[in-house]
Each structure stands twice: as C-alpha cells, then as structure tokens.
Design an enzyme around this catalytic site. Structure first.
Site, PDB file in Angstrom:
ATOM      1  N   ASP A 152       6.148  -5.625  -1.466  1.00 33.46           N
ATOM      2  CA  ASP A 152       7.295  -5.722  -0.815  1.00 33.46           C
ATOM      3  C   ASP A 152       7.063  -5.735   0.849  1.00 33.46           C
ATOM      4  OD1 ASP A 152       6.846  -3.100  -0.615  1.00 33.46           O
ATOM      5  OD2 ASP A 152       8.655  -2.483  -1.376  1.00 33.46           O
ATOM      6  N   GLU A 204      17.449   3.617  -7.124  1.00 31.78           N
ATOM      7  CA  GLU A 204      16.033   3.363  -6.644  1.00 31.78           C
ATOM      8  C   GLU A 204      15.177   3.100  -8.132  1.00 31.78           C
ATOM      9  OE1 GLU A 204      14.806   4.739  -3.304  1.00 31.78           O
ATOM     10  OE2 GLU A 204      16.329   3.769  -2.336  1.00 31.78           O
TER      11      GLU A 204
END
Length: 275
Positions: free
Chosen positions: A69, A53
């Site tokens: 996003d 991540e």
C-alpha cells in the site's frame, strides 16, 4: 497513503527524543465524565477500532506484513508502518526498554535510513534491509512482553493522548465522541494536513459540548473527505474506509454515547461484540 502521512506524523512526534521518549503530558481522569479515560471504555473503543483495521476485536500485537500500500511493512496493534515513521518509533522504544540485545536491534539502521529517505520525499514502500523483519517481530511479540509494552506506549503518545487533548479542548466528554475523534486521528493523522483531524474539526465548526448534532456533522465532514480526499492518490483506499463512518453513525442512532457493554456493532457486513 490512506492515513498518517509522514508530514502529519512529523508534527505529532515533535516532542520525541532520539530514543523515542515523548514529552506529552499525562491526562488526569475526570470522574464526572471519564469517557475514554476510563480503562474499560478505552478497551471497548480500541476493540471497535481494531475491527475497522483488523476485522477482529483483538489487538494484533504480533501481526506484521507487507500490504503493498505504499507504506512498506505494517506491524502491530495500531498498524505501525516503516514508511510513516511510527514503526521506527516502536522499535526505538523497545530498544530503550529491552536494551541493544533485543531481536529487532539489527533493523534500527535500515528503518532509520528508510525514514530519512521518506522525509526527503523518497519511497515509503521501500523495505530495503528489512528481510526477516516480520518473523522477528512476531517472535518478539509472542515471547517478550516488552515489545507489546513499547507498542502501547507509542500508540498512547502518538494517537490516544493527542486525540484526548483535542477532545478536551473542544468539550467532547462522552466516550462515543472521543472514539470518533480517536479513530479519525488514527486514520487521518493529527497533524496539519488538509484531511487531518484538526482540519476536520475546524471545518465542522465549534461544538456545543456533547451535542449529538455536532458529532453527526463531524462524521459527515469526515465522510466527505474520505470520498474526496485532498490527495488524489489516496481516493480508492480512503473510500474503502467509509464503513467506519457508517458504524460510528449507527452508535449515534442507538444512543450508545457511553459505549456501555455489552456492545454490539456491524462493520462492513460483519457483526462484532464486546462483552
């Protein structure tokens, strides 16, 4: 969204009170097969997931940014976001620990408003009322350990405990198998969606304990869902996560079922290790 849809989170946090407390039961450690219930193995698993991540083995408690996003602001050790409910839960938990004089108190109202809008089908990318949040979060994380404690608590309640409950229910006791379930739950969600962890387990079929063949099949199913997700708008972002599956499969090839340290792995062309 590339993980943790708002609806999936709604199922996962059904036990939370308005202040962010969770009624999830604690899991008793099993000395015969500790898996990720062992703190050292849990630390190793979280370091692996952090490389997926954040491209670092260190948990980025103080990180906060707008990634564009569709999920608003992403912050903290587990990538909590303003558009998927869990960032609100962290700020609520922090307030519960630190009181209303904490530096993030003024963001509770806009976070709650965004949360309600998303629940009604609104835009999860909205950051209205969150000006200055990133700087306030970074300063609080670096100066007040209670914010990081709140992050740990929400992470455990939302992701770690449910994933370990699921592992226990299907007989997965080794650390690698539990890591695969935990990472899938963090990325896909642990709710009732077609790409969520329970759906992937059901599609894989019942495991025969810690069978490496089952774990490999589970990762194959996950790969198929990353390549062809149920929600077309997530396709490009989810395909970027395929190296997560590659790395987990490499651990099977190396028979690193115990996640014993020192442990080294490659993710997306970069090499990482935990001593």
């Amino acid at each position: 969204m590339n993980r943790r849809s708002f609806l999936a989170l709604g199922a996962a946090v059904a036990g939370w009170t308005a202040l962010g407390a969770c009624s999830a039961p604690s899991i008793a450690a099993d000395p015969r097969a500790p898996g990720l219930l062992d703190p050292t193995r849990k630390h190793t698993a979280e370091a692996v997931i952090s490389t997926f991540e954040n491209s670092t083995t260190e948990l980025p408690y103080a990180a906060a940014q707008r990634l564009g996003d569709g999920r608003g602001i992403t912050a903290g050790r587990a990538g909590f976001t303003s558009g998927t409910h869990d960032l609100l839960l962290v700020v609520r938990r922090y307030e519960q620990i630190a009181g209303p004089q904490n530096p993030l108190h003024r963001y509770l109202q806009p976070l709650t408003r965004i949360d309600s809008q998303v629940a009604d089908g609104g835009d999860g990318d909205s950051t209205k009322g969150l000006d200055g949040f990133e700087d306030a979060w970074r300063r609080a994380s670096q100066t007040d350990p209670r914010l990081n404690q709140a992050q740990d608590a929400v992470y455990d309640d939302l992701y770690f405990r449910p994933a370990m409950d699921r592992a226990r229910a299907i007989g997965i006791t080794n650390a690698l198998g539990q890591l695969a379930l935990l990472d899938t739950g963090i990325q896909h969600g642990i709710g009732s969606g077609p790409d969520d962890l329970p759906a992937l387990i059901t599609e894989t079929g019942p495991p025969a304990g810690d069978d490496p063949a089952w774990l490999r099949r589970f990762l194959e199913v996950r790969r198929e869902h990353l390549e062809h997700p149920a929600y077309e708008e997530t396709t490009d972002v989810w395909r970027e996560s395929l190296p997560r599956v590659d790395t987990l499969e490499s651990f099977i090839d190396q028979r690193q079922f115990d996640l014993a340290t020192p442990l080294s792995w490659t993710f997306a062309g970069s090499r990482f290790n935990v001593g």
